[in-house]
Design a protein around this motif. Structure first.
Motif, PDB file in Angstrom:
ATOM      1  N   GLN A 114       0.553  -1.329  -0.111  1.00 13.73           N
ATOM      2  CA  GLN A 114      -0.398  -0.027   0.030  1.00 13.73           C
ATOM      3  C   GLN A 114       0.735   1.830   0.105  1.00 13.73           C
ATOM      4  O   GLN A 114       0.714   1.950  -0.677  1.00 13.73           O
ATOM      5  N   THR A 115       1.835   0.856   0.976  1.00 13.29           N
ATOM      6  CA  THR A 115       2.871   1.979   0.588  1.00 13.29           C
ATOM      7  C   THR A 115       3.500   2.750  -0.271  1.00 13.29           C
ATOM      8  O   THR A 115       3.644   4.303  -0.804  1.00 13.29           O
ATOM      9  N   LEU A 118       0.662   4.474  -2.694  1.00 11.72           N
ATOM     10  CA  LEU A 118       0.517   5.370  -3.141  1.00 11.72           C
ATOM     11  C   LEU A 118       1.690   6.777  -3.973  1.00 11.72           C
ATOM     12  O   LEU A 118       1.608   8.019  -3.568  1.00 11.72           O
ATOM     13  N   LEU A 120       4.246   8.315  -2.710  1.00 12.26           N
ATOM     14  CA  LEU A 120       5.030   9.092  -1.790  1.00 12.26           C
ATOM     15  C   LEU A 120       5.850  10.192  -1.475  1.00 12.26           C
ATOM     16  O   LEU A 120       7.066   8.901  -2.074  1.00 12.26           O
ATOM     17  N   ASN A 122      10.187  10.254  -0.382  1.00 14.40           N
ATOM     18  CA  ASN A 122      10.530   8.976   0.858  1.00 14.40           C
ATOM     19  C   ASN A 122      10.062   8.089   0.775  1.00 14.40           C
ATOM     20  O   ASN A 122      10.531   7.623   1.985  1.00 14.40           O
ATOM     21  N   ALA A 125      12.671   5.513   2.827  1.00 15.77           N
ATOM     22  CA  ALA A 125      12.497   5.522   3.842  1.00 15.77           C
ATOM     23  C   ALA A 125      10.749   4.613   4.618  1.00 15.77           C
ATOM     24  O   ALA A 125      11.246   4.144   5.978  1.00 15.77           O
ATOM     25  N   ARG A 126       9.995   5.487   3.911  1.00 15.69           N
ATOM     26  CA  ARG A 126       8.739   4.790   4.732  1.00 15.69           C
ATOM     27  C   ARG A 126       8.651   3.564   4.499  1.00 15.69           C
ATOM     28  O   ARG A 126       7.679   3.270   5.465  1.00 15.69           O
TER      29      ARG A 126
END
Lengths: 160, 140
Positions: A114-115, A118, A120, A122, A125-126
């Protein structure tokens, strides 16, 4: 017929009554060690965890570690109380850590997917932080939850 | 590494443990009493478990406001809520035992509440460190 002499009667050892406080101290020390490692080695410690997750060893290591810790805790309690370990508890301690770590690894996969989806800033690192958080939560859950289940089962059995 | 989470957890320790203890000593001094309660005596009915529950509520609130993925937030929240509930349950069990005249072992209650509160505080420290790290990553 006369009653059996007390000395000849079979000795009944009571079964181990697990208290959450026993597991709580171990998990608390584990948390403090985790915190200390995070503060002392803010880059290298997370990197080790992420690398082992990428190579597929992390889940296996967590399963072994939590199984050993759970077994050690239970045997220690039974030794201190001079009480007899039961099959039900052994079955719980043998299966629950594996189920918990396995289930959480699926959740981690889903969180990472999911990350990435998205898009996003960085991103890497997330993802690393998600892996780090799941590792800690997995360790705590796999040690504490089996004892919680055993405690609730024992309470249920006692009231019955 | 920011130390704001140390201050944050320290506040709970000071307001939840040190202030009540100091207040009890001050009360004894004001009333000319010989009472000199140690923290162990002051919290022997499992009150530390209630402080643990308050800490857990605060950590859950911080987690809900974080940018972690919903799966991570859900796992952490459920785990913290379970441990917090068990921590508060020590005081409830002690209260029920005393109210019904059932045998109540203060030594055991103190040990249970102390260990579970220790767990809550150590978990709160780790979760706050993780939140701190994640907020830095998210703002980059």
């Amino acid at each position: 017929m006369s009653a059996a002499a007390p000395a000849l009667a079979p000795a009944h050892r009571r079964t181990v009554t697990v208290r959450l406080a026993d597991a709580a101290v171990t998990v608390a020390y584990l948390s403090l060690i985790f915190a200390l490692l995070l503060v002392s080695f803010p880059v290298s410690f997370p990197r080790i965890i992420v690398t082992s997750w990428q190579s597929g060893y992390l889940v296996l290591v967590m399963m072994v570690l939590t199984l050993v810790l759970d077994a050690f805790l239970y045997l220690r309690v039974s030794y201190l109380l001079k009480a007899k370990p039961t099959v039900l508890v052994a079955a719980c301690l043998g299966s629950l850590p594996i189920i918990v770590v396995g289930g959480l690894s699926f959740l981690l996969e889903s969180a990472v997917a999911q990350t990435i989806s998205l898009d996003l800033p960085n991103l890497q690192a997330r993802v690393n932080e998600e892996i780090l958080a799941h590792t800690y939560l997995g360790l705590v859950s796999a040690i504490f939850l089996p004892f919680l289940v055993i405690r609730l089962l024992q309470q249920f059995k006692a009231t019955k | 590494m920011s130390v704001k989470w140390v201050v944050w957890i320290g506040l709970y320790l000071v307001m939840g443990v040190l202030v009540p203890w100091a207040t009890a000593l001050s009360w004894a001094h004001q009333h000319g009493s010989e009472l000199r309660p140690r923290p162990r005596q002051l919290f022997q009915r499992g009150e530390l478990g209630l402080i643990g529950l308050v800490v857990v509520i605060s950590v859950i609130w911080n987690l809900l406001q974080s940018q972690f993925m919903q799966q991570t937030i859900a796992v952490a929240t459920v785990l913290l809520a379970l441990i917090g509930t068990m921590s508060g349950d020590v005081w409830i069990e002690s209260y029920c035992r005393q109210s019904t005249g059932t045998v109540c072992n203060h030594e055991r209650t103190w040990r249970d509440s102390k260990n579970l509160a220790f767990l809550v505080f150590s978990m709160a420290v780790v979760v706050e460190i993780l939140l701190d790290r994640f907020s830095k990553v998210a703002t980059l």
